[in-house]
Design a protein around this motif. Structure first.
Motif, mmCIF file in Angstrom:
data_model
loop_
_atom_site.group_PDB
_atom_site.id
_atom_site.type_symbol
_atom_site.label_atom_id
_atom_site.label_comp_id
_atom_site.label_asym_id
_atom_site.label_seq_id
_atom_site.Cartn_x
_atom_site.Cartn_y
_atom_site.Cartn_z
ATOM 1 N N ALA A 5 0.832 -1.198 0.000
ATOM 2 C CA ALA A 5 0.000 0.000 0.000
ATOM 3 C C ALA A 5 0.866 1.247 0.000
ATOM 4 N N LEU A 6 0.318 2.308 -0.580
ATOM 5 C CA LEU A 6 1.046 3.558 -0.756
ATOM 6 C C LEU A 6 0.098 4.724 -0.511
ATOM 7 N N TYR A 7 0.464 5.628 0.396
ATOM 8 C CA TYR A 7 -0.301 6.865 0.555
ATOM 9 C C TYR A 7 0.153 7.870 -0.485
ATOM 10 N N THR A 8 -0.791 8.631 -1.001
ATOM 11 C CA THR A 8 -0.505 9.649 -1.992
ATOM 12 C C THR A 8 -1.460 10.818 -1.807
ATOM 13 N N LYS A 9 -1.018 12.008 -2.166
ATOM 14 C CA LYS A 9 -1.910 13.172 -2.146
ATOM 15 C C LYS A 9 -2.785 13.193 -3.397
ATOM 16 N N MET A 13 -3.756 4.982 -1.551
ATOM 17 C CA MET A 13 -4.665 5.549 -0.562
ATOM 18 C C MET A 13 -4.406 7.036 -0.393
ATOM 19 N N SER A 14 -5.479 7.743 -0.055
ATOM 20 C CA SER A 14 -5.364 9.160 0.253
ATOM 21 C C SER A 14 -6.359 9.483 1.359
ATOM 22 N N ARG A 15 -5.937 10.334 2.254
ATOM 23 C CA ARG A 15 -6.854 10.846 3.271
ATOM 24 C C ARG A 15 -6.373 12.228 3.682
ATOM 25 N N ASP A 64 -5.679 13.735 6.400
ATOM 26 C CA ASP A 64 -4.753 13.944 7.509
ATOM 27 C C ASP A 64 -3.374 13.343 7.280
ATOM 28 N N THR A 65 -3.052 12.908 6.053
ATOM 29 C CA THR A 65 -1.693 12.426 5.796
ATOM 30 C C THR A 65 -0.743 13.603 5.703
ATOM 31 N N THR A 66 0.518 13.339 6.014
ATOM 32 C CA THR A 66 1.530 14.384 5.970
ATOM 33 C C THR A 66 2.682 13.942 5.079
ATOM 34 N N ASP A 67 3.426 14.917 4.578
ATOM 35 C CA ASP A 67 4.627 14.597 3.811
ATOM 36 C C ASP A 67 5.632 13.935 4.731
ATOM 37 N N SER A 68 6.374 12.990 4.171
ATOM 38 C CA SER A 68 7.388 12.284 4.946
ATOM 39 C C SER A 68 8.756 12.570 4.357
ATOM 40 N N ALA A 69 9.735 12.729 5.208
ATOM 41 C CA ALA A 69 11.106 12.898 4.741
ATOM 42 C C ALA A 69 11.702 11.559 4.336
ATOM 43 N N HIS A 70 10.943 10.475 4.516
ATOM 44 C CA HIS A 70 11.427 9.111 4.231
ATOM 45 C C HIS A 70 11.520 8.889 2.723
ATOM 46 N N ARG A 71 12.684 9.009 2.187
ATOM 47 C CA ARG A 71 12.966 8.721 0.784
ATOM 48 C C ARG A 71 14.400 8.227 0.710
ATOM 49 N N GLY A 72 14.710 7.571 -0.363
ATOM 50 C CA GLY A 72 16.089 7.172 -0.577
ATOM 51 C C GLY A 72 16.534 6.079 0.362
ATOM 52 N N LEU A 73 17.553 6.358 1.170
ATOM 53 C CA LEU A 73 18.169 5.324 1.992
ATOM 54 C C LEU A 73 17.661 5.282 3.427
ATOM 55 N N GLY A 74 16.493 5.830 3.686
ATOM 56 C CA GLY A 74 15.923 5.761 5.018
ATOM 57 C C GLY A 74 15.420 4.362 5.325
ATOM 58 N N VAL A 132 13.266 4.794 -11.316
ATOM 59 C CA VAL A 132 12.636 6.053 -11.680
ATOM 60 C C VAL A 132 11.880 6.591 -10.471
ATOM 61 N N ALA A 133 11.907 7.903 -10.290
ATOM 62 C CA ALA A 133 11.098 8.538 -9.256
ATOM 63 C C ALA A 133 9.719 8.806 -9.856
ATOM 64 N N GLY A 134 8.737 8.066 -9.388
ATOM 65 C CA GLY A 134 7.377 8.189 -9.901
ATOM 66 C C GLY A 134 6.603 9.270 -9.177
ATOM 67 N N PRO A 135 5.284 9.118 -9.087
ATOM 68 C CA PRO A 135 4.455 10.131 -8.428
ATOM 69 C C PRO A 135 4.954 10.433 -7.022
ATOM 70 N N GLU A 136 5.079 11.715 -6.733
ATOM 71 C CA GLU A 136 5.482 12.210 -5.422
ATOM 72 C C GLU A 136 6.825 11.647 -4.977
ATOM 73 N N GLY A 137 7.679 11.269 -5.942
ATOM 74 C CA GLY A 137 9.026 10.818 -5.631
ATOM 75 C C GLY A 137 9.170 9.368 -5.234
ATOM 76 N N CYS A 138 8.085 8.591 -5.241
ATOM 77 C CA CYS A 138 8.172 7.172 -4.879
ATOM 78 C C CYS A 138 9.036 6.441 -5.901
ATOM 79 N N LEU A 139 9.976 5.646 -5.402
ATOM 80 C CA LEU A 139 10.928 4.958 -6.271
ATOM 81 C C LEU A 139 10.324 3.687 -6.870
ATOM 82 N N ILE A 140 10.507 3.554 -8.185
ATOM 83 C CA ILE A 140 9.995 2.410 -8.920
ATOM 84 C C ILE A 140 11.143 1.805 -9.695
ATOM 85 N N GLU A 141 11.413 0.542 -9.451
ATOM 86 C CA GLU A 141 12.448 -0.193 -10.163
ATOM 87 C C GLU A 141 11.801 -0.873 -11.372
#
Length: 127
Positions: free
Chosen positions: A7-11, A55-57, A59-69, A115-124
């Protein structure tokens, strides 16, 4: 045991749905909406049994979690050939998506790009 779905949250729910339909051949179910929480979801189905819930709702917030987190790093799609990896990667680049790496053969023998897809989510995109 098999993985049922990820699952993936998105705006941008509809934009994210359209991305996976256009580039990865997803089929979307009917929108689910919970008026009490504001949750809106689609299940996207791919070849085989793989599914991705987007998913979208409100009250979701942006996350700094990208890359090597810590946590989930990317999702991966198998195209079946190096040529299809190259073609899809170039199509996404031409359409304005950032190619993070590749196409290339990795040290463990996979031919892939990322590739960085929607909202920067990484897709191999793999062979």
């Amino acid at each position: 045991m098999k993985l049922e779905h990820a699952a993936l949250y998105t705006k941008d729910l509809e934009g994210t749905r359209d991305f996976f339909v256009k580039y990865f051949g997803a089929t979307a179910n009917t929108l689910y909406h919970n008026p009490r929480t504001g949750l809106r979801t689609y299940f996207l189905s791919f070849d085989g049994d793989a599914r991705l819930e987007i998913m979208s709702r409100p009250d979701t917030t942006d996350s700094a979690h990208r890359g090597l987190g810590l946590g989930y790093a990317h999702i991966s799609f198998s195209t079946g050939s190096k040529k299809r990896v190259d073609t899809l990667t170039e199509t996404l680049r031409r359409d304005g998506y950032a190619v993070v790496s590749g196409p290339r053969t990795t040290g463990d023998g996979y031919y892939e790009s990322c590739v960085a897809g929607p909202e920067g989510c990484l897709i191999e995109i793999a062979e």
